[in-house]
Design an enzyme around this catalytic site. Structure first.
Site, short mmCIF file in Angstrom:
data_model
loop_
_atom_site.label_atom_id
_atom_site.label_comp_id
_atom_site.label_asym_id
_atom_site.label_seq_id
_atom_site.Cartn_x
_atom_site.Cartn_y
_atom_site.Cartn_z
N TRP A 110 0.80 -1.23 0.00
CA TRP A 110 0.00 0.00 0.00
C TRP A 110 0.83 1.29 0.00
CZ3 TRP A 110 -4.65 1.94 -0.78
CH2 TRP A 110 -4.91 3.24 -0.32
N ASP B 67 -0.09 9.24 0.05
CA ASP B 67 0.52 10.54 -0.29
C ASP B 67 2.02 10.54 -0.62
OD1 ASP B 67 -1.83 10.78 1.14
OD2 ASP B 67 -1.06 12.24 2.56
N GLN C 129 3.76 7.76 1.77
CA GLN C 129 3.04 7.05 2.82
C GLN C 129 2.98 5.59 2.40
OE1 GLN C 129 1.04 8.58 5.91
NE2 GLN C 129 3.14 9.18 5.48
N ASP D 56 0.50 17.05 8.61
CA ASP D 56 1.04 17.23 7.26
C ASP D 56 1.86 18.52 7.09
OD1 ASP D 56 -0.49 14.95 6.96
OD2 ASP D 56 -2.12 15.96 5.91
N GLU E 82 -6.19 18.85 4.54
CA GLU E 82 -4.98 18.05 4.70
C GLU E 82 -3.90 18.53 3.73
OE1 GLU E 82 -6.75 13.70 5.92
OE2 GLU E 82 -6.58 14.02 3.80
C1 FRU Z 1 -3.91 12.35 3.25
C2 FRU Z 1 -3.66 11.78 4.64
C3 FRU Z 1 -2.83 12.75 5.46
C4 FRU Z 1 -2.16 11.86 6.46
C5 FRU Z 1 -1.91 10.61 5.65
C6 FRU Z 1 -2.00 9.35 6.44
O1 FRU Z 1 -4.19 11.40 2.30
O2 FRU Z 1 -4.87 11.49 5.27
O3 FRU Z 1 -3.58 13.81 6.03
O4 FRU Z 1 -0.98 12.42 6.96
O5 FRU Z 1 -2.87 10.60 4.62
O6 FRU Z 1 -1.57 8.26 5.70
#
Ligand code: FRU
Length: 497
Positions: free
Chosen positions: A19, A22, A38, A153, A204
């Protein structure tokens, strides 16, 4: 066909396995573009977040690296940014090596479970080997939670006029701005956005940066804000604001504020699959571009899309430009030029005049899985311009311009697998055609499971995923108008390996 052959993109980054969401911490150094992301290495849905890492020489082909940041006692590693601390303001540098500093959110899942709201805080880590390995700061977090539930973020930029670091941070329904001299101590300066722009969901992944208007002398600051849900066509999407930043506060530009009175929100991409995108730091001044990449998915169905070995890809890397026409601003985004150095085969055709052009292109001309298609429409009088990409199995992706409704559209309802999620194809995505459009330049990138459409050099952009049952192999274009004419048709196939 295997999943790899059918769905692994040719020129969009995907992790080898598992998976991804971001893009995080993008910076440039010594000929290399770094991108973190991420990442959940133990499954193909979202889980305890790490920062994965990839390196590219041109933002088009990527090499995945070892995981950069692992969760620890303070929490999962959520989204954030990275900068090159050339003057060693942080003091993390050693023996003349400038540190790279990553600024990210700790998400304390245990605390969340216990019912607290203060479970997200901001932390830093540094690297002395160009971003390959990282050491977390011993006094994390550097910003603790002030009792705000969604507090995350951090995107840090060097404010050269005021000689300090500035952080944009998403805080519930607004952005908070902090500043710092050493990346360790941060002062809250102001906030922005509570009553402005779209608020259908939580804010975000902000980004704040200076950019030249029409590539000239005047500089404005752009604030990018992703929002989930509440996007123009459902689910997550990214809006932006144009204004000025004095080191402490972001003030909306008056003309942009008038634009917002008509539109409510202005979106970087009107398609459903471009989220959480931000820009690269440390791009040399001699280059000067603002370079952007986004997560090519949507929280409404991202965890259910029909790829299993890996899940999610990034958009193509894009250059952002701020265009001003009369009183209106537009943040254009279009593919980085580096992409075109992969073009091997090019077909151009003279203007074509006909109301229906069946099978204008087929897979014997070009591979639809690495395709760039561009053309111009000089007079936009016809009612509907419908572009169809399809295959013999009956999968059809249709997109184009509806002049009666004054809208661009993408329809993926019949483009292959859709039933993995009811949220995937409940609507035809739409974007309003700006009043300033008199003629139209259309660019379409196709790569197995994605279509990225750029109108007038990225003034209106629509990025969407689709999952055909077999590869697309035919292209037709039609309108109701007999005198319909397309000009300067250019078709390129890219080659990668
Ligand atoms: C955006 C988000 C961010 C957070 C991350 C967690 O897609 O929700 O706000 O830091 O993904 O994976």
């Amino acid at each position: 066909q295997t999943e790899e052959a059918l769905y692994r993109p040719n020129f969009h980054f995907t992790p080898k396995a598992n998976w991804m969401n971001d893009p995080n911490g993008m910076f440039y150094l010594n000929g290399k573009y770094h991108m973190y992301f991420q990442y959940y290495p133990d499954g193909n849905v979202w889980g305890p977040m790490h920062w994965g890492h990839a390196i590219s020489k041109d933002m088009i082909t990527w090499e995945e690296q070892q995981i950069a940041l692992y969760p620890d006692d303070l929490g999962y590693i959520f989204s954030g940014s990275a900068i090159v601390d050339k003057n060693n303001t942080s003091g993390f540098g050693k023996e003349g090596v400038s540190p790279i500093v990553a600024i990210f959110t700790y998400h304390d899942a245990k605390s969340e479970k216990a019912g607290n709201i203060n479970y997200q805080s901001q932390a830093i880590a540094y690297s002395l080997d160009e971003g390959l390995t990282w050491t977390k700061h011993e006094n994390n977090p550097v910003i603790s939670n002030p009792d705000i539930k969604d507090f995350r973020d951090p995107k840090v930029v060097w404010d050269d006029s005021n000689k300090k670091w500035v952080m944009a941070l998403a805080a519930g329904n607004k952005i908070m701005f902090y500043s710092s001299l050493n990346l360790k101590e941060w002062k809250l300066k102001s906030d922005f956005g509570e009553n402005i722009g779209a608020h259908g969901g939580v804010w975000e992944c902000p980004d704040l940066f200076p950019i030249k208007v029409n590539n000239g002398e005047e500089t404005k600051w752009v604030l990018i804000v992703s929002i989930n849900p509440g996007g123009p066509n459902g689910g997550s999407a990214t809006q932006y604001f144009v204004g000025d930043f004095n080191g402490n506060t972001f003030k909306l530009d008056e003309d942009f504020s008038n634009q917002l009175k008509k539109e409510n929100a202005i979106w970087l991409d009107y398609g459903r699959d471009n989220y959480a995108g931000v820009t690269w730091s440390n791009i040399p001044e001699s280059d000067g571009r603002k370079l952007f990449i986004g997560w090519m998915s949507n929280w409404e169905y991202g965890q259910e899309v029909p790829t299993f070995k890996w899940r999610s890809s990034m958009t193509v890397a894009r250059e952002l430009k701020l265009k001003k026409t009369g009183n209106s601003f537009c943040l254009q985004n279009s593919p980085v030029n580096e992409l075109y150095s992969y073009a091997t085969k090019s077909i151009s055709k003279d203007s074509i005049k006909s109301n229906k052009i069946e099978d204008l292109l087929s897979e014997s001309d070009i591979d639809f899985a690495k395709l760039n298609l561009q053309f111009e429409l000089k007079d936009l009088k016809s009612e509907v311009y419908n572009l169809l990409f399809y295959n013999k199995e009956g999968d059809t992706l249709s997109l184009g311009l509806d002049n009666i409704k004054n809208e661009f559209f993408i329809n993926r309802k019949k483009a292959g697998k859709v039933d993995f999620s009811e949220k995937f194809a409940y609507n035809i995505s739409k974007a309003k055609v700006p009043e300033t459009f008199e003629e139209l330049n259309v660019q379409i990138l196709l790569d197995k499971t994605s279509v990225e459409v750029f109108y007038n050099n990225g003034e209106i952009v629509m990025t969407e995923l689709f999952f055909p049952k077999s590869p697309l192999e035919l292209f037709s274009i039609s309108s109701k108008d007999e005198t319909f004419k397309i000009e300067n048709l250019k078709i390129q196939e890219f080659k990668f390996n």
